[in-house]
Design an enzyme around this catalytic site. Structure first.
Site, PDB file in Angstrom:
ATOM      1  N   GLN A 126      30.846  41.139  45.173  1.00 32.74           N
ATOM      2  CA  GLN A 126      31.788  40.477  44.263  1.00 32.74           C
ATOM      3  C   GLN A 126      32.990  39.979  45.063  1.00 32.74           C
ATOM      4  O   GLN A 126      33.762  40.774  45.588  1.00 32.74           O
ATOM      5  CB  GLN A 126      32.262  41.466  43.190  1.00 32.74           C
ATOM      6  N   GLY A 127      33.145  38.679  45.120  1.00 31.91           N
ATOM      7  CA  GLY A 127      34.257  38.093  45.872  1.00 31.91           C
ATOM      8  C   GLY A 127      35.284  37.477  44.947  1.00 31.91           C
ATOM      9  O   GLY A 127      35.389  36.246  44.836  1.00 31.91           O
ATOM     10  N   SER A 129      38.789  39.346  44.229  1.00 31.09           N
ATOM     11  CA  SER A 129      40.151  39.685  44.648  1.00 31.09           C
ATOM     12  C   SER A 129      40.494  39.089  46.009  1.00 31.09           C
ATOM     13  O   SER A 129      39.631  38.945  46.882  1.00 31.09           O
ATOM     14  CB  SER A 129      40.303  41.199  44.744  1.00 31.09           C
ATOM     15  N   GLU A 244      32.044  44.090  32.361  1.00 32.27           N
ATOM     16  CA  GLU A 244      32.325  45.158  33.316  1.00 32.27           C
ATOM     17  C   GLU A 244      33.030  46.321  32.613  1.00 32.27           C
ATOM     18  O   GLU A 244      32.776  47.474  32.887  1.00 32.27           O
ATOM     19  CB  GLU A 244      33.199  44.599  34.445  1.00 32.27           C
ATOM     20  N   SER A 382      43.448  47.282  36.108  1.00 34.51           N
ATOM     21  CA  SER A 382      44.107  48.576  36.286  1.00 34.51           C
ATOM     22  C   SER A 382      44.519  49.163  34.931  1.00 34.51           C
ATOM     23  O   SER A 382      44.529  48.468  33.921  1.00 34.51           O
ATOM     24  CB  SER A 382      45.356  48.407  37.159  1.00 34.51           C
ATOM     25  N   GLU A 384      47.406  49.787  33.983  1.00 35.86           N
ATOM     26  CA  GLU A 384      48.574  49.043  33.499  1.00 35.86           C
ATOM     27  C   GLU A 384      48.124  47.756  32.811  1.00 35.86           C
ATOM     28  O   GLU A 384      48.642  47.374  31.762  1.00 35.86           O
ATOM     29  CB  GLU A 384      49.519  48.732  34.664  1.00 35.86           C
TER      30      GLU A 384
HETATM   31  C1  LIG Z   1      37.794  50.796  45.957  1.00 29.18           C
HETATM   32  C2  LIG Z   1      37.993  49.431  45.392  1.00 29.18           C
HETATM   33  C3  LIG Z   1      36.904  48.585  45.262  1.00 29.18           C
HETATM   34  C4  LIG Z   1      37.070  47.282  44.806  1.00 29.18           C
HETATM   35  N1  LIG Z   1      35.976  46.440  44.763  1.00 29.18           N
HETATM   36  C5  LIG Z   1      36.169  45.132  44.497  1.00 29.18           C
HETATM   37  C6  LIG Z   1      35.097  44.187  44.649  1.00 29.18           C
HETATM   38  O1  LIG Z   1      33.970  44.546  44.989  1.00 29.18           O
HETATM   39  N2  LIG Z   1      35.356  42.885  44.453  1.00 29.18           N
HETATM   40  C7  LIG Z   1      36.580  42.434  44.069  1.00 29.18           C
HETATM   41  O2  LIG Z   1      36.731  41.244  43.886  1.00 29.18           O
HETATM   42  N3  LIG Z   1      37.624  43.284  43.915  1.00 29.18           N
HETATM   43  C8  LIG Z   1      37.444  44.614  44.132  1.00 29.18           C
HETATM   44  N4  LIG Z   1      38.509  45.497  44.007  1.00 29.18           N
HETATM   45  C9  LIG Z   1      39.853  44.951  43.784  1.00 29.18           C
HETATM   46  C10 LIG Z   1      40.498  45.340  42.482  1.00 29.18           C
HETATM   47  O3  LIG Z   1      39.999  44.592  41.452  1.00 29.18           O
HETATM   48  C11 LIG Z   1      42.019  45.168  42.664  1.00 29.18           C
HETATM   49  O4  LIG Z   1      42.441  46.215  43.495  1.00 29.18           O
HETATM   50  C12 LIG Z   1      42.762  45.186  41.368  1.00 29.18           C
HETATM   51  O5  LIG Z   1      42.604  43.989  40.711  1.00 29.18           O
HETATM   52  C13 LIG Z   1      44.272  45.455  41.553  1.00 29.18           C
HETATM   53  O6  LIG Z   1      44.818  44.535  42.444  1.00 29.18           O
HETATM   54  P1  LIG Z   1      45.706  44.997  43.667  1.00 29.18           P
HETATM   55  O7  LIG Z   1      45.003  46.050  44.369  1.00 29.18           O
HETATM   56  O8  LIG Z   1      46.070  43.776  44.434  1.00 29.18           O
HETATM   57  O9  LIG Z   1      47.000  45.617  43.013  1.00 29.18           O
HETATM   58  P2  LIG Z   1      48.238  44.830  42.379  1.00 29.18           P
HETATM   59  O10 LIG Z   1      47.747  43.833  41.434  1.00 29.18           O
HETATM   60  O11 LIG Z   1      49.136  44.396  43.463  1.00 29.18           O
HETATM   61  O12 LIG Z   1      48.913  45.978  41.553  1.00 29.18           O
HETATM   62  C14 LIG Z   1      49.753  46.985  42.106  1.00 29.18           C
HETATM   63  C15 LIG Z   1      50.256  47.854  40.958  1.00 29.18           C
HETATM   64  O13 LIG Z   1      51.034  47.063  40.066  1.00 29.18           O
HETATM   65  C16 LIG Z   1      50.524  47.166  38.752  1.00 29.18           C
HETATM   66  N5  LIG Z   1      50.759  45.911  38.050  1.00 29.18           N
HETATM   67  C17 LIG Z   1      50.399  44.675  38.449  1.00 29.18           C
HETATM   68  N6  LIG Z   1      50.797  43.774  37.535  1.00 29.18           N
HETATM   69  C18 LIG Z   1      51.402  44.468  36.541  1.00 29.18           C
HETATM   70  C19 LIG Z   1      52.011  44.110  35.299  1.00 29.18           C
HETATM   71  N7  LIG Z   1      52.092  42.846  34.915  1.00 29.18           N
HETATM   72  N8  LIG Z   1      52.509  45.086  34.527  1.00 29.18           N
HETATM   73  C20 LIG Z   1      52.470  46.384  34.903  1.00 29.18           C
HETATM   74  N9  LIG Z   1      51.904  46.771  36.061  1.00 29.18           N
HETATM   75  C21 LIG Z   1      51.382  45.837  36.863  1.00 29.18           C
HETATM   76  C22 LIG Z   1      49.067  47.468  38.942  1.00 29.18           C
HETATM   77  O14 LIG Z   1      48.502  48.036  37.791  1.00 29.18           O
HETATM   78  C23 LIG Z   1      49.126  48.413  40.103  1.00 29.18           C
HETATM   79  O15 LIG Z   1      49.476  49.685  39.655  1.00 29.18           O
HETATM   80  C24 LIG Z   1      38.360  46.815  44.428  1.00 29.18           C
HETATM   81  C25 LIG Z   1      39.452  47.689  44.537  1.00 29.18           C
HETATM   82  C26 LIG Z   1      39.284  48.974  45.013  1.00 29.18           C
HETATM   83  C27 LIG Z   1      40.497  49.854  45.122  1.00 29.18           C
END
Ligand SMILES: Cc1cc2nc3c(=O)[nH]c(=O)nc-3n(C[C@H](O)[C@H](O)[C@H](O)COP(=O)(O)OP(=O)(O)OC[C@H]3O[C@@H](n4cnc5c(N)ncnc54)[C@H](O)[C@@H]3O)c2cc1C
Lengths: 397, 397
Positions: A126-127, A129, A244, A382, A384
């Protein structure tokens, strides 16, 4: 309905229970039951057996291998699979890209990809993020510029789970930078063997290599690999993310893990008896059992209305994700606490060496699993983000 | 009342912080973590030169003759930098046990080496299947009569006190991977005793492990290993005091690690942008960060409470000492879990990576909240001790 499951549904559950326990090799189920890491081959083996019996993609359209099952039957299928500790079909294939291709792809894409996707002959990644597009996925920057019958793709994806095994990756790419961010995105399938694709591992704090960065440097992708219309990718992505979320409560898995914590606690001695007799520990455990049951009932309530006809994703599934993920984390924490001081090392094997006693059950996986499970409140929207959906879509705030 | 650090303590703290900032930054730590031993003997030499290793050791044995308060200052600074070297094992647990239970001769033989950094010590108390209990180890001590000693091994009888041998297995021995001397609990004639065993003696074998946070531990097997008694004070009292002090030390370390975690998280909330604004502009996250701050204040207060308890010199202070340390650790365990979990969550995916520091802090805090005991067992113990507040009904005034 005044019984939870009808006689037919209970029958169906029995069949599933038996099928999983007779057809899926014990060795694979044992690995899942004891928290061992599955190899690529393990996952392929399991999914192919399931597929041979029509149990890998029952929620797909019948012509592509799906089953004419009710929402309740699908729930039973998944729940019993988790309770039997069967390695689950690769979600990227079966819950994510498969249904999108089936719903929005051209006939040729369906023929080319769906059978191989169901059988895990193709391993999908899955590409979505990117480093700067996480919760705010629509701000993604990876670009696909049209050049005749091809797109030239440049940019970076990250957190790509098991990308090291990936044959193909389904991506969201920006095809029109001039419009509102959601309106300029397309859904593109990319062969990971194409020149210009680089996969780099990311080490996680659980000691494992589960996720990767994927770089695209002038990667040439045929226009025919686009699913659906150009610049409609966001609609397909929302469809995918909705799917999902429903499977993400993982109630069956949580039951298995709770049962495990309970069994280990029963053989863990304390100054006053076993850990299971310890009032504080047993209070925590028991409360989790009650909460898990509440979640299961919520899931069944949502399902029972879906069975009556509603097919659109239910915003209440955000409650399932929110509560289900929190419970998974709480249970993983409980399991670490069962082990006490002997659960704090990262070890490869319970057997230490001649003359030394074996480490307790769970010593290998409990702590890595605790760290790994942090992900469930971060990905798939997440906690949140789920609270945001609940407060807006369900409470109108 | 003066709860502030003295000028000397402040000076110690700030010069150590300065040293760690320049000589023990993330890249240095990463290299140490990746090295074979997982510690740096050069750093250890520097700590010795700074006088850190014998802070609370009397001057007559090469130490600085200060108090636990100075040790707590060091631990807090080490917590901020996530120092990997076995300070807790050697300079706190080990040195304190020798100071409390060693004979003059034993102290002269061991403590100067500890202070100058040439000897590592480790406390071997925990045993498989006994969780955090130290009261009744299965390890036994046997005193051979001279003739038996000669009959089995001609060398034992001549080697001074070496006619005592230990038999048993210890687990989760902090710093046991590099220790030169073990301080071991064992039962002799139904009574708990403390013994000193040379790691290179016959009959001693060990398996080195690494905790999730990178700190070294070991499982250690004693098979009729020659030992010396450490019996100039009753073993049970020494163990209780040494553990209370170690617990107070680890609480100071936890405060340092939590403070840095919160600072990093607040920085991240200010700088990470999603949806066109720093994520810290969301009130949902602001309030959660505020809760973390409140937790940190609780932890700071209770680390101080524990420090005062172990440095108190009044009559009958031991009884209150243990109770107060237990109360403090209940709070610190809970806050360590809270702050470590929230720091990862608010960092999103990046919080789970080895590359980014926050996950390392979370690992250390996760381990600390289960080192020497955990919140459940402590809560039960405090309740059994009668809690902190005397029952008193208002209407009886
Ligand atoms: C182990 C793992 C596997 C994954 N596998 C995949 C994959 O295969 N393919 C893929 O595409 N992605 C994958 N992901 C990515 C995942 O979808 C993202 O980590 C997720 O969308 C959160 O983005 P971020 O990590 O950039 O955090 P951020 O978006 O930067 O968030 C940081 C914090 O801020 C909070 N936050 C952000 N915006 C708000 C808001 N408006 N209000 C309140 N709180 C907020 C978040 O909830 C979090 O607590 C994976 C992630 C992990 C950890």
């Amino acid at each position: 309905m005044d019984t939870l499951l009808s006689a037919q549904e209970r029958d169906f559950a029995r069949q599933m229970r038996q099928f999983y326990r007779t057809e899926i090799p014990e060795s694979l189920r044992f690995k899942v039951a004891t928290g061992q890491e599955l190899s690529k081959d393990d996952m392929v083996t399991s999914q192919r057996i399931l597929n041979r019996h029509g149990c890998a993609v029952p929620h797909w359209p019948e012509e592509w291998g799906g089953q004419d099952w009710t929402a309740v039957q699908r729930h039973i299928w998944l729940e019993e699979m988790q309770l039997a500790c069967v390695p689950q079909p690769l979600p990227f294939n079966t819950s994510m890209v498969g249904p999108v291709i089936a719903a929005f792809g051209s006939q040729s894409l369906k023929e080319r990809f769906l059978p191989d996707t169901a059988n895990l002959d193709i391993w999908w990644s899955q590409g979505f993020s990117e480093p700067n597009a996480g919760s705010d996925l629509a701000s993604l920057k990876t670009s696909a510029v049209r050049d005749g019958e091809t797109y030239i793709v440049n940019g970076q994806k990250t957190w790509t789970t098991l990308g090291q095994y990936g044959d193909w990756i389904f991506t969201l790419v920006r095809t029109d930078p001039s419009v509102k961010k959601q309106a300029g995105i397309s859904f593109l399938l990319i062969d990971m063997k194409s020149s210009g694709v680089t996969v780099r591992p990311i080490q996680l704090i659980d000691g494992g290599h589960e996720v990767n960065e994927v770089f695209f440097d002038n990667v040439v992708v045929p226009v025919g690999n686009r699913v659906g219309e150009e610049n409609k990718g966001w609609t397909y992505a929302k469809f995918l993310l909705g799917n999902e979320r429903t499977g993400i409560a993982r109630i069956g898995m949580s039951k298995v893990n709770l049962a495990r914590a309970k069994a280990y606690a029963a053989v863990t001695k304390t100054a006053r008896g076993t850990l299971l007799d310890d009032p504080l520990f047993s209070a925590r455990l028991t409360k989790l059992e009650a909460e898990l049951t509440a979640l299961e009932m919520t899931q069944l309530r949502i399902l029972s209305t879906q069975a009556a006809g509603a097919d659109a994703p239910d915003p209440r599934s955000s409650v399932l994700k929110l509560k289900g993920s929190q419970l998974q984390e709480d249970i993983s924490e409980l399991l670490v606490d069962v082990l006490g001081p002997q659960g704090l090392d990262f070890v490869a094997d319970r057997v230490q060496a001649e003359g030394f006693s074996d480490l307790p059950l769970g010593a290998v996986d409990a702590l890595p699993a605790y760290f790994n499970t942090r992900k469930v409140t971060i990905y798939g929207g997440s906690s949140e983000v789920q609270r945001g959906i609940i407060s807006k879509a369900l409470l109108g705030l | 009342m003066d709860l502030e650090l003295s000028d000397i303590q402040q000076e110690l703290g700030s010069s150590l912080a300065k040293y760690l900032r320049s000589e023990y930054d993330q890249s240095v730590r990463e290299a140490i973590l990746g090295s074979e031993e997982g510690i740096s003997r050069e750093q250890w030499k520097s700590f010795a030169e700074m006088g850190l290793l014998g802070l609370a050791v009397p001057e007559s044995y090469g130490g600085a003759g200060m108090t636990f308060a100075e040790v707590a200052v060091v631990m807090e600074a080490f917590g901020r930098a996530l120092v990997l070297e076995p300070y807790l094992a050697t300079a706190v647990l080990g040195a304190n046990a020798v100071v409390a239970a060693g004979t003059e001769e034993q102290k002269q033989a061991i403590l100067p080496g500890v202070c100058e950094g040439s000897v590592f010590l480790a406390f071997a108390g925990y045993e498989a299947g006994q969780r955090y209990s130290l009261d009744s180890p299965a390890t036994t001590a046997t005193t051979a009569t001279a003739s038996q000693g000669l009959a089995t091994d001609g060398t034992t009888a001549s080697a001074g006190d070496a006619s005592v041998t230990l038999h048993g297995e210890k687990c989760s021995v902090l710093g046991g991977d590099v220790a030169d001397q073990f301080i071991v609990t064992a039962v002799e004639d139904g009574e708990l005793g403390l013994f000193l065993v040379d790691a290179s003696a016959r009959g001693v074998s060990r398996i080195a492990h690494r905790q999730a946070d990178g700190l070294g531990t070991a499982s250690v097997l004693f098979e009729d290993a020659p030992a010396q008694r450490l019996d100039s004070a009753p073993a049970a009292e020494v163990v209780a005091e040494v553990l209370d002090t170690a617990n107070a030390a680890i609480m100071a370390e936890a405060v340092g690690a939590m403070e840095t975690s919160l600072k990093m998280t607040a920085d991240y909330l200010r700088t990470r942008e999603q949806f066109g604004a720093p994520i810290g502009t969301n009130q949902a996250l602001q309030h959660r960060a505020a809760d973390m701050y409140a937790s940190l204040e609780d932890a700071r207060s209770m680390a101080l409470f524990a420090r005062l308890a172990v440095t108190a010199e009044s009559e009958g202070a031991e009884k209150d000492r243990h109770r107060d340390v237990v109360a403090a650790k209940i709070v610190v365990d809970g806050t360590a879990r809270h702050i470590s979990q929230e720091s990862i969550q608010m960092h999103g995916g990046i919080g789970m990576t080895m590359e980014y520091p926050i996950g390392h802090y979370a690992k250390r805090l996760t381990v600390i909240s289960r080192t020497f005991d955990d919140a459940d067992s402590l809560t039960a113990e405090l309740a059994q001790l009668g809690g902190l507040i005397e029952p008193h009904a208002a209407d009886l005034n």
